[in-house]
Design a protein around this motif. Structure first.
Motif, PDB file in Angstrom:
ATOM      1  N   MET A   1       0.840  -1.204   0.000  1.00 61.80           N
ATOM      2  CA  MET A   1       0.000   0.000   0.000  1.00 61.80           C
ATOM      3  C   MET A   1       0.879   1.261   0.000  1.00 61.80           C
ATOM      4  O   MET A   1       0.507   2.275  -0.567  1.00 61.80           O
ATOM      5  CB  MET A   1      -0.952   0.003   1.197  1.00 61.80           C
ATOM      6  CG  MET A   1      -1.998  -1.101   1.111  1.00 61.80           C
ATOM      7  SD  MET A   1      -2.904  -1.093  -0.436  1.00 61.80           S
ATOM      8  CE  MET A   1      -4.359  -0.259   0.065  1.00 61.80           C
ATOM      9  N   ASP A   2       2.070   1.169   0.605  1.00 66.81           N
ATOM     10  CA  ASP A   2       2.982   2.317   0.582  1.00 66.81           C
ATOM     11  C   ASP A   2       3.488   2.603  -0.835  1.00 66.81           C
ATOM     12  O   ASP A   2       3.762   3.752  -1.174  1.00 66.81           O
ATOM     13  CB  ASP A   2       4.172   2.077   1.512  1.00 66.81           C
ATOM     14  CG  ASP A   2       3.786   2.196   2.983  1.00 66.81           C
ATOM     15  OD1 ASP A   2       2.784   2.875   3.281  1.00 66.81           O
ATOM     16  OD2 ASP A   2       4.503   1.616   3.825  1.00 66.81           O
ATOM     17  N   ASP A   3       3.594   1.565  -1.660  1.00 66.94           N
ATOM     18  CA  ASP A   3       4.007   1.763  -3.052  1.00 66.94           C
ATOM     19  C   ASP A   3       2.984   2.594  -3.827  1.00 66.94           C
ATOM     20  O   ASP A   3       3.324   3.261  -4.800  1.00 66.94           O
ATOM     21  CB  ASP A   3       4.183   0.427  -3.778  1.00 66.94           C
ATOM     22  CG  ASP A   3       5.356  -0.369  -3.256  1.00 66.94           C
ATOM     23  OD1 ASP A   3       6.319   0.239  -2.752  1.00 66.94           O
ATOM     24  OD2 ASP A   3       5.306  -1.616  -3.353  1.00 66.94           O
ATOM     25  N   LEU A   4       1.727   2.529  -3.400  1.00 69.43           N
ATOM     26  CA  LEU A   4       0.657   3.242  -4.107  1.00 69.43           C
ATOM     27  C   LEU A   4       0.576   4.710  -3.705  1.00 69.43           C
ATOM     28  O   LEU A   4      -0.109   5.492  -4.349  1.00 69.43           O
ATOM     29  CB  LEU A   4      -0.698   2.570  -3.832  1.00 69.43           C
ATOM     30  CG  LEU A   4      -0.794   1.086  -4.164  1.00 69.43           C
ATOM     31  CD1 LEU A   4      -2.209   0.594  -3.878  1.00 69.43           C
ATOM     32  CD2 LEU A   4      -0.395   0.798  -5.597  1.00 69.43           C
ATOM     33  N   ASN A   5       1.263   5.072  -2.643  1.00 64.82           N
ATOM     34  CA  ASN A   5       1.182   6.430  -2.122  1.00 64.82           C
ATOM     35  C   ASN A   5       2.188   7.319  -2.848  1.00 64.82           C
ATOM     36  O   ASN A   5       3.373   7.328  -2.534  1.00 64.82           O
ATOM     37  CB  ASN A   5       1.443   6.433  -0.617  1.00 64.82           C
ATOM     38  CG  ASN A   5       0.936   7.689   0.031  1.00 64.82           C
ATOM     39  OD1 ASN A   5       0.415   8.575  -0.634  1.00 64.82           O
ATOM     40  ND2 ASN A   5       1.089   7.768   1.329  1.00 64.82           N
ATOM     41  N   LEU A   6       1.709   8.056  -3.833  1.00 64.48           N
ATOM     42  CA  LEU A   6       2.566   8.914  -4.643  1.00 64.48           C
ATOM     43  C   LEU A   6       3.035  10.126  -3.860  1.00 64.48           C
ATOM     44  O   LEU A   6       2.264  10.741  -3.122  1.00 64.48           O
ATOM     45  CB  LEU A   6       1.815   9.383  -5.889  1.00 64.48           C
ATOM     46  CG  LEU A   6       1.308   8.295  -6.822  1.00 64.48           C
ATOM     47  CD1 LEU A   6       0.538   8.922  -7.972  1.00 64.48           C
ATOM     48  CD2 LEU A   6       2.439   7.446  -7.334  1.00 64.48           C
ATOM     49  N   ASP A   7       4.290  10.483  -4.051  1.00 62.90           N
ATOM     50  CA  ASP A   7       4.853  11.681  -3.433  1.00 62.90           C
ATOM     51  C   ASP A   7       4.575  12.856  -4.360  1.00 62.90           C
ATOM     52  O   ASP A   7       5.018  12.869  -5.504  1.00 62.90           O
ATOM     53  CB  ASP A   7       6.354  11.504  -3.230  1.00 62.90           C
ATOM     54  CG  ASP A   7       7.004  12.731  -2.620  1.00 62.90           C
ATOM     55  OD1 ASP A   7       6.287  13.610  -2.092  1.00 62.90           O
ATOM     56  OD2 ASP A   7       8.240  12.822  -2.677  1.00 62.90           O
ATOM     57  N   LEU A   8       3.824  13.831  -3.860  1.00 62.65           N
ATOM     58  CA  LEU A   8       3.459  14.999  -4.667  1.00 62.65           C
ATOM     59  C   LEU A   8       4.364  16.191  -4.382  1.00 62.65           C
ATOM     60  O   LEU A   8       3.978  17.342  -4.574  1.00 62.65           O
ATOM     61  CB  LEU A   8       1.992  15.366  -4.430  1.00 62.65           C
ATOM     62  CG  LEU A   8       0.974  14.283  -4.769  1.00 62.65           C
ATOM     63  CD1 LEU A   8      -0.429  14.750  -4.422  1.00 62.65           C
ATOM     64  CD2 LEU A   8       1.070  13.868  -6.223  1.00 62.65           C
ATOM     65  N   GLY A   9       5.560  15.916  -3.900  1.00 61.25           N
ATOM     66  CA  GLY A   9       6.517  16.985  -3.629  1.00 61.25           C
ATOM     67  C   GLY A   9       6.058  17.866  -2.491  1.00 61.25           C
ATOM     68  O   GLY A   9       5.708  17.368  -1.419  1.00 61.25           O
TER      69      GLY A   9
END
Length: 138
Positions: free
Chosen positions: A119-127
C-alpha cells in the motif's frame, strides 16, 4: 470605454493572471521543466525523470491504476463514515456499505500481493504538496 467594459476587462485580466499563477504553481509542484535541446551530452533532465523501462511498464501501469482505485476507495470510506455519523443511512444500508468496503479492501490487498506491491508503493509523493494518500489509511 464605459464602466461595465472596464470591469469586464479587469475581470478578464484577473482571470488570466490567476490562470497563469495556477500554471506556475502546478509547474513548481510537479517539478515540470521545459524541454532542453539535445546537445549530444546525454539524456536531458526531463528524460532522466521519465523512467521508461519496457520490462516494468505493466507493473507501473497496474501501480497507477491501483493508486487511483485506492484513492477512490478511501474517499468512499470517508463518505460512508460521514453518512453513518450523520445518521443518513438505515442499518441495512450501513451493513451493505461496510461489507462492500471490506470486500474492496480485500481485493486491493490481493491485487497488491499479485503484483508485488504494498500500500505504501501506491502512495505517490506529490513533492511540496505531500503524499497523495494519508499514511496508514488515516
Amino acid at each position: 470605454m464605459n464602466e461595465d467594459d472596464r470591469a469586464r476587462s479587469a475581470e478578464g485580466t484577473t482571470a488570466a493572471t490567476a490562470a497563469e499563477e495556477v500554471a506556475r504553481t502546478a509547474a513548481r509542484a510537479f517539478g515540470l521543466a521545459p524541454a532542453q535541446p539535445d546537445d549530444g551530452r546525454g539524456p536531458s533532465a526531463a528524460a532522466q525523470r521519465l523512467q521508461t523501462d519496457p520490462d516494468t511498464v505493466e507493473r507501473d501501469l497496474i501501480k497507477l491504476v491501483l493508486t487511483i482505485v485506492e484513492l477512490l476507495r478511501q474517499l468512499m470510506e470517508r463518505t460512508a463514515i460521514h453518512r453513518v455519523e450523520q445518521g443518513d443511512l438505515s442499518e441495512l444500508q450501513e451493513e451493505r456499505i461496510g461489507m462492500t468496503l471490506m470486500i474492496l479492501n480485500e481485493r486491493m490487498t490481493e491485487l497488491c500481493d499479485r503484483y508485488g506491491l504494498t500500500m505504501d508503493d501506491l502512495n505517490l509523493d506529490l513533492g511540496p504538496l505531500g503524499s497523495l494518500l494519508p499514511h496508514n489509511g488515516a
